[in-house]
Design an enzyme around this catalytic site. Structure first.
Site, mmCIF file in Angstrom:
data_model
loop_
_atom_site.group_PDB
_atom_site.id
_atom_site.type_symbol
_atom_site.label_atom_id
_atom_site.label_comp_id
_atom_site.label_asym_id
_atom_site.label_seq_id
_atom_site.Cartn_x
_atom_site.Cartn_y
_atom_site.Cartn_z
ATOM 1 C CB THR A 343 -20.277 53.387 32.964
ATOM 2 O OG1 THR A 343 -19.037 54.018 32.631
ATOM 3 C CG2 THR A 343 -20.364 52.023 32.300
ATOM 4 C CB CYS A 344 -21.954 57.097 36.353
ATOM 5 S SG CYS A 344 -23.732 57.025 36.066
ATOM 6 C CG ASP A 345 -15.195 55.532 35.631
ATOM 7 O OD1 ASP A 345 -14.502 56.527 35.370
ATOM 8 O OD2 ASP A 345 -14.800 54.596 36.351
ATOM 9 C CG ASN A 382 -22.847 52.431 36.283
ATOM 10 O OD1 ASN A 382 -22.439 53.485 35.785
ATOM 11 N ND2 ASN A 382 -23.592 52.434 37.361
#
Length: 403
Positions: A343-345, A382
């Protein structure tokens, strides 16, 4: 949760990864075949390991009825496997009631143990036929007044335990000194309290914690009879039995020795039950993830996998479990590496210091001991898909279990 029953001849091998514990281990060829057929990420559930864990705990606690607590892995294959072994079941929600009912578990082999329930939850369990519930306060007790002729209750007692992964006595249970008053109140309401229950906490380090709680519950049982109230006939010693995430965990037979000693002091008329969850399923699941990409950052190679903290590794955020991770590539040359999720986290990092050989995009990383609080808490944050669950070792025919 996506589920696939594997009908091919792919098999897993039961191994001892740490200190004699048992876990599912897939050969490289089996991993490759699974990935070729299903893609990644995958969670491979080995029912043979579930059987082994159940039998090991039954041997360690030979006179205790084991009720599987569905919370860590509410999977039909696990329920079917344990039902065939003769297990009972510990339910806490309507969804868990529906699951065991759909698999064909006789209601007489279940109890509903959530200490706090809505009236609709009580009714749902009763429609299924489950009539044993847990309470820990007067407000909860009063909810059963309309059903007093249908139910039997266990009173949950709190025994705080700081030396555990999760101290459940912070949230549930009455103080031991309150137990007699609550049991007397139930008697005045015409509601039957059939026994006591407790939970010393998850991943407990010592069986002595159970022993102390059992001895205190025995004292409460004596107080009840001395007060002229109906004798208590059941003691539920909860769950929390540890698995070998780390080498310092005792073998289960050794761990249970003080529990057996304390149980031997109970009256012979007392039925003893337990609620194992993590112990039965944690070693049974292997995660297979693939490298999506990589980057060099601050002297380390970052490998970005297609599964992570928001997926199957969700337990790392709240459960403090220690999974065992390796790559299928074997080499004497290994380097400090980071495994990150897809994910982009920025918090989606599985581990920031693992020694791995040089990996290429598409290479596979395998993690074991991932049966508890992994699949059940995974999300599709996501819009990365949850790992598909593949079942191996599930028998096609199950023995008929009488109540």
């Amino acid at each position: 949760m996506s589920v696939t029953n594997l009908e091919t001849n792919l098999t897993s091998t039961i191994v001892s990864p740490i200190n004699g514990d048992i876990a599912a281990s897939l050969s490289n060829s089996t991993v490759d075949a699974l990935v070729s057929q299903y893609g990644t990420p995958l969670m491979v559930l080995d029912c043979d390991v579930v059987r082994h864990q159940y039998r090991a705990l039954q041997d360690a606690l030979p006179n205790v009825e084991l009720h599987y607590a569905l919370k860590p892995l509410p999977h039909p294959a696990v329920v079917k496997t344990l039902l065939a072994e003769g297990a009972y079941f510990d339910l806490a929600t309507n969804g868990e009631v529906d699951l065991v009912q759909s698999v064909g578990v006789p209601s007489e082999r279940t109890i509903q143990t959530h200490p706090i329930k809505r009236d609709s939850d009580i009714q749902h369990a009763l429609r299924y036929g489950c009539n044993v519930f847990v309470v820990d306060n007067a407000n909860e007790l009063e909810k059963f007044i309309p059903y007093k002729d249908q139910v039997e209750l266990l009173l949950r007692v709190s025994f705080p335990n700081a030396d555990v992964l999760a101290d459940l006595s912070k949230k549930f249970g009455c103080k031991p000194e309150q137990a007699l008053e609550l049991i007397n109140y139930a008697f005045e309401l015409g509601i039957r309290i059939k026994g006591l229950s407790f939970h010393v906490g998850s991943q407990t380090r010592s069986g002595e914690k159970y022993s102390l709680a059992i001895l205190r519950c025995n004292e409460i049982m004596k107080q009840v009879t001395d007060a002229g109230l109906p004798a208590l006939s059941t003691l539920d010693i909860g769950g929390g039995f540890p698995v070998h995430y780390t080498p310092d965990v005792l073998p289960i037979n050794v761990f249970c020795a003080p529990i057996r000693d304390a149980l031997a002091l109970l009256p012979e008329t007392v039925r003893v039950i337990a609620e194992p969850g993590r112990f039965l399923v944690a070693p049974s699941v292997t995660n297979i993830a693939a490298v999506m990409g990589q980057a060099e950052r601050n002297g380390q190679t970052w490998y970005y996998l297609d599964d992570g903290i928001y997926g199957s590794f969700s337990g790392l955020m709240f459960d403090e479990a220690k999974y065992q991770t390796k790559s299928l590539i074997q080499s004497d040359d290994v380097y400090s590496s980071v495994l990150a999720g897809p994910t982009c986290d920025s918090i989606d990092v599985i581990t920031d210091n693992i020694m791995l050989p040089k990996l290429n995009n598409g290479d596979l990383v395998v993690s074991t001991m991932m049966g508890a609080y992994c699949s059940c808490t995974a999300t599709d944050f996501n819009f990365f898909k949850k790992a598909e669950v593949i079942v191996v070792g599930e028998e096609t025919m199950f023995a008929s279990i009488s109540a």
